[in-house]
Structures are given as C-alpha cells and as structure tokens.
Design a protein around this motif. Structure first.
Motif, PDB file in Angstrom:
ATOM      1  N   PHE A 172     -23.307 -13.073 -70.708  1.00  0.00           N
ATOM      2  CA  PHE A 172     -23.686 -14.263 -69.967  1.00  0.00           C
ATOM      3  C   PHE A 172     -25.213 -14.346 -69.862  1.00  0.00           C
ATOM      4  O   PHE A 172     -25.899 -14.218 -70.868  1.00  0.00           O
ATOM      5  CB  PHE A 172     -22.981 -14.293 -68.609  1.00  0.00           C
ATOM      6  N   GLN A 173     -25.755 -14.511 -68.653  1.00  0.00           N
ATOM      7  CA  GLN A 173     -27.207 -14.700 -68.534  1.00  0.00           C
ATOM      8  C   GLN A 173     -27.943 -13.441 -68.094  1.00  0.00           C
ATOM      9  O   GLN A 173     -29.134 -13.489 -67.771  1.00  0.00           O
ATOM     10  CB  GLN A 173     -27.490 -15.844 -67.550  1.00  0.00           C
ATOM     11  N   SER A 174     -27.229 -12.298 -68.063  1.00  0.00           N
ATOM     12  CA  SER A 174     -27.900 -11.045 -67.719  1.00  0.00           C
ATOM     13  C   SER A 174     -28.898 -10.679 -68.806  1.00  0.00           C
ATOM     14  O   SER A 174     -28.622 -10.833 -70.000  1.00  0.00           O
ATOM     15  CB  SER A 174     -26.873  -9.918 -67.569  1.00  0.00           C
ATOM     16  N   ILE A 175     -30.036 -10.180 -68.402  1.00  0.00           N
ATOM     17  CA  ILE A 175     -31.099  -9.801 -69.334  1.00  0.00           C
ATOM     18  C   ILE A 175     -31.120  -8.281 -69.460  1.00  0.00           C
ATOM     19  O   ILE A 175     -31.238  -7.561 -68.458  1.00  0.00           O
ATOM     20  CB  ILE A 175     -32.465 -10.320 -68.848  1.00  0.00           C
ATOM     21  N   VAL A 176     -30.996  -7.790 -70.665  1.00  0.00           N
ATOM     22  CA  VAL A 176     -30.974  -6.342 -70.907  1.00  0.00           C
ATOM     23  C   VAL A 176     -32.288  -5.714 -70.469  1.00  0.00           C
ATOM     24  O   VAL A 176     -33.376  -6.230 -70.762  1.00  0.00           O
ATOM     25  CB  VAL A 176     -30.706  -6.045 -72.395  1.00  0.00           C
ATOM     26  N   GLN A 177     -32.179  -4.595 -69.756  1.00  0.00           N
ATOM     27  CA  GLN A 177     -33.360  -3.857 -69.316  1.00  0.00           C
ATOM     28  C   GLN A 177     -33.797  -2.938 -70.459  1.00  0.00           C
ATOM     29  O   GLN A 177     -33.427  -1.761 -70.532  1.00  0.00           O
ATOM     30  CB  GLN A 177     -33.037  -3.042 -68.052  1.00  0.00           C
ATOM     31  N   ASP A 178     -34.591  -3.483 -71.377  1.00  0.00           N
ATOM     32  CA  ASP A 178     -34.906  -2.777 -72.621  1.00  0.00           C
ATOM     33  C   ASP A 178     -35.575  -1.429 -72.399  1.00  0.00           C
ATOM     34  O   ASP A 178     -35.311  -0.477 -73.131  1.00  0.00           O
ATOM     35  CB  ASP A 178     -35.795  -3.656 -73.506  1.00  0.00           C
ATOM     36  N   ASP A 179     -36.450  -1.330 -71.387  1.00  0.00           N
ATOM     37  CA  ASP A 179     -37.164  -0.066 -71.190  1.00  0.00           C
ATOM     38  C   ASP A 179     -36.280   1.023 -70.577  1.00  0.00           C
ATOM     39  O   ASP A 179     -36.726   2.148 -70.384  1.00  0.00           O
ATOM     40  CB  ASP A 179     -38.416  -0.281 -70.342  1.00  0.00           C
TER      41      ASP A 179
END
Length: 485
Positions: free
Chosen positions: A135-142
């Motif tokens: 959905f609209q969750s943004i992956v915490q890349d760090d």
C-alpha cells in the motif's frame, strides 16, 4: 618338516608375547557410532537504533518515534550429526525474499549450514519497521542492511552455542483467541469493494455482534504446537510454538511493538522460570495459517482495551495453553533431521487495459497522494501491479524433526490450507509457518477467491493467481512425503 613348522609357530608366539610386554595388551573392539543431538538458540535484538522510522501494517504511511518493547530475530539451530537446520522468526510484518536470501548466505558462509536448510519467517506484527512495500507504506531503506546482518549474526551465535541436547514436541489447544474474520452477511446488506464490481459475497472484519452477521466464511485452527529443546541436564534451551492468529494490535500509531508474539515469549519464559538461564533460554511464537483469522470475537463483541492490554491478555492465555502442552513433552536423545526446499512458479493477477484506464483516471482526478479514499488506494495499487511480471517464483520448504513435520509458506495463508496440510501430512503432527522466506501476499483458496473480500482484492498484498493455493498446498505435501521417507 613338522618340527620346522612347530619351530616357526613357537617363534611367532614368542614375538607376540614380546610385543605385548612392550605395548601392553591390545583389545580390538568394533566401534559403534554414537548418535548425538546438539542444539543452540539465540535471540538477537533487531530494534532500530535510530528514530523515527517507517512502521508497516497500515494502508497509509506512518512513522514511529519509539519502541514500546524490543523486536527480536529468534534463532534455533539443531544438529544431529548428519544434518544441521536453523529456524528463525523475526518480529516484522513481512520481509522480502532478498533480505532472507542474503542473511542465509552470510550465515552459511560463517557456519557451514546449507542455505536450503535455513527457514526464516516474520511474525506479522503490524507495528514493526517497514521492510516490504505494501500500500502506501514507505520502506525504511537504511534499516534493511542492519536487519540482514542481524539475522545472519543471530544464526551464527545460535550455532556457536550448540551443545548436547534432547528434543520433544506436543500439541496444545486454545480456541478462545482465534476467530475467522471473513463473514457472510444477511441478504440486503451491501458489500462494497474498491473496484466497484459489486461481486463480493463476504466481508472482512464486519461489525461484531451485529444483526447483519450470518456465519463465518471459514474455520479456525485452535492448535498450539510446541517444539522444545533442552540440555542433557534438563536446562531449557528453546521452545518454538505456532498459532494461527494474524496479530492482536492495540498499539499506538507512533510505537513499535512485537505485539503478542514478543509478549508470549516473555510470559512463557517466566512460566518455566527460565529468565536467568545461561545461555539465555529462547521462546518464540511463529505465525501459523492466519490469513483469514484475527482476535475479534464477532459472535459476541468485546470491550475496547487500553493500549497493549489485549496483547497481554492474549499472550498470557496462549502461553498458558503452550505450557500445558510443554509439560506433556517426552524428550528424545536423538531424532532424524531432514529438510527439503523447492521453488515453484505462480501466476500474477495483473490488471487488464480497462482496469488500468480506470485507475489512471481516478488518480488523475484526485491528484498526487497520499490518499485515504479506498478506491484511490487500490487504483494506485493497480498501477503498481501493472509493472509486475506475469509470474513469480516462490520458495517452499518442509522439515522433519523426528515424527514432527513443519512446512513453510511465503504467504498470508488461509487456515483451510493449514488444516488440509495437517490432515494429509504423512508426519503427525505437522504445522505451517507462514510469511517464511519471502512475502507473496495473501493465499486464498480458489473458493475463497470466488467470494471476494479484502484478502482477494488485487494489490501488492494480494496478487497471486486464483489457482496458486492448490499448487502451494500440493507442493508442500509432496515435500513432506520426501522428508518422511
């Protein structure tokens, strides 16, 4: 000639006697290989070190600025002298295959455990760091590299603690905390869907104790399988439980939490006085087949609890059920360990031209997100699914520990699938660990697909073809046959 032979025999006897005096008496005994089971367990902290972070489990993006309780990757390694396997369960909503594959490779290089003998799964707490885009969750890349390395480090540490051990298992039961969340409603009640198709026959999470309710659209699985490992002197090393409950919730939006999975581990450890063992005892709750199951009593309803209170209550109740089973366990000094892994190719439900045009029109009219309107959220999902490949490869596994069977699924698997696997498995008992070795969304049965509802709505959380479930189920049963031989 006879005297010459007798002389040579006397000479040989004298020589043997001299050697015996020099080396001592020699006794030749045929050695029987000793079967030795060893095990080691370790719970490594995977709580982020910096805040705020993106928190998974919602249709809209949200940030957490603290952790109410720690997140862990709980690791168990077992070695019977012939085969070594590792089980890992992580306090995460879902984790993509790439992270698991990288962690397994690092752990394998450090320990020698084959990557296809490592099962990694997520608990499905809806209040962990976002590692997978949904959905609209943004992956915490760090956070991803940190998570990958911590999973690998946890396996390595568990392996380093291998010691002679015994293993056993038993089945507990708790029907009080699991309810099918998909319901048929009485005629006359509307069933809206975000695609405006009007074809749904069931609703997920309807109002509890409502006159609109007719009957659940599926069963529950109340079993609480328990696998336990102890040292030769009886000291507990680890306990792996399994329960088909999606999660509990009741966590403030700005907090991370391991949900009831972490609280279960803490309460169970206290119940057997294992808080201070050295090395530390590790308890873990894995998620069974809970794609259509949650903790809401739709039949009667229930009062709303304060934050974290329902988590505590559920964990205490399930831990008590696990303890009853744990106390029935008969331990074995050695068991066969077998593990098989395979990949299968599954179809993807991609949007057609008409569906894509509708989604583009809705987004163009609404403007850029984030969106709260469900029609817009799923329109955006439709645009994302148009970029997906036509098929995906998923990893499936089966494990034999003595006469206990364990299989893995990378999906939010419906309880009907888990019950079918338990019924037809050649190993008794058997249970499924879902959200394992990757994430491939919901896995409704073919019939459940025809009934519609949230779990079937096409999105990054539900995209496999309607014929995927029978293929997954049969492949897992085939793998169980292989390891049972």
């Amino acid at each position: 000639m006879y005297s010459s032979l007798r002389f040579r025999l006397h000479l040989a006897a004298a020589l043997v006697g001299s050697l015996s005096l020099f080396f001592g008496s020699v006794t030749v005994v045929a050695e029987t290989p000793t079967k030795l089971l060893r095990a080691g367990a370790f719970a490594i902290d995977i709580t982020p070190t910096k805040f705020p972070v993106s928190s998974a489990g919602s249709m809209t993006h949200r940030m957490a600025d603290k952790a109410h309780d720690p997140l862990h990757a709980r690791c168990l390694v077992m070695d019977n002298g012939q085969t070594t396997i590792a089980l890992v369960t992580c306090d995460s909503c879902m984790i993509p295959r790439e992270i698991y594959d990288a962690a397994k490779q690092r752990a394998s290089e450090a320990t020698g455990i084959e990557t296809d003998h490592i099962l990694c799964s997520a608990t499905h707490t809806h209040t962990a760091v976002t590692a997978t885009p949904t959905f609209q969750s943004i992956v915490q890349d760090d956070y991803l590299e940190f998570l990958t390395q911590r999973i690998a480090d946890g396996i390595v540490q568990a392996h380093s603690q291998l010691e002679p051990a015994r293993v056993g298992w038993a089945i507990g039961n708790n029907p009080r905390q699991v309810f099918n969340r998909r319901w048929f409603l009485r005629p006359g009640n509307s069933l809206a869907d975000p695609f405006d198709r009007g074809t749904d026959k069931v609703r997920m999470n309807p109002a509890a104790n409502s006159k609109s309710l007719l009957q659940p659209a599926g069963p529950i699985d109340p079993q609480v399988p328990v696998l336990a490992v102890q040292a030769i002197d009886g000291r507990p090393i680890a306990m792996w439980a399994n329960y088909s409950l999606h999660y509990v919730g009741g966590v403030p939006a700005n907090s991370l939490s391991a949900d009831y999975f972490g609280e279960f581990a803490r309460q169970f450890s206290r119940s057997i006085d294992a808080d201070d063992t050295k090395p530390a005892f590790v308890a873990a709750m894995t998620n069974g087949t809970s794609g259509d199951i949650n903790n809401i009593n739709f039949f009667e309803g229930a009062a709303r609890q304060q934050p974290f209170e329902q988590i505590r209550l559920v964990a205490a109740d399930v831990a008590a059920s696990a303890l009853v089973a744990y106390q029935r366990i008969e331990y074995l000094d050695w068991v066969p360990l077998k593990m098989r892994e395979t990949e299968i190719e599954l179809g993807v439900r991609r949007p057609d031209a008409e569906e894509l045009a509708r989604a583009e029109e809705l987004i163009a009219e609404a403007g850029p997100g984030p969106w709260r309107d469900r029609r817009l959220i799923y329109a955006n999902e439709t645009l994302d699914l148009a970029k997906y490949p036509e098929t995906v490869h998923v990893k499936l596994q089966a494990i034999r520990i003595g006469e206990l069977g364990i299989v893995s699924s990378p999906c939010e698997t419906f309880v009907e699938t888990g019950l079918a696997i338990k019924k037809h498995s050649p190993l008794k008992p058997t249970f499924t660990i879902e959200l394992a070795n990757g994430y491939n969304g919901y896995l409704p049965t073919a019939e459940q697909h025809t009934w519609g509802g949230y779990e079937t709505w096409r999105a990054k959380s539900s995209y496999l073809s309607a014929d995927a479930e029978p293929l997954v189920r049969q492949t897992l049963l085939d793998l169980l046959e292989q390891v049972s031989q």
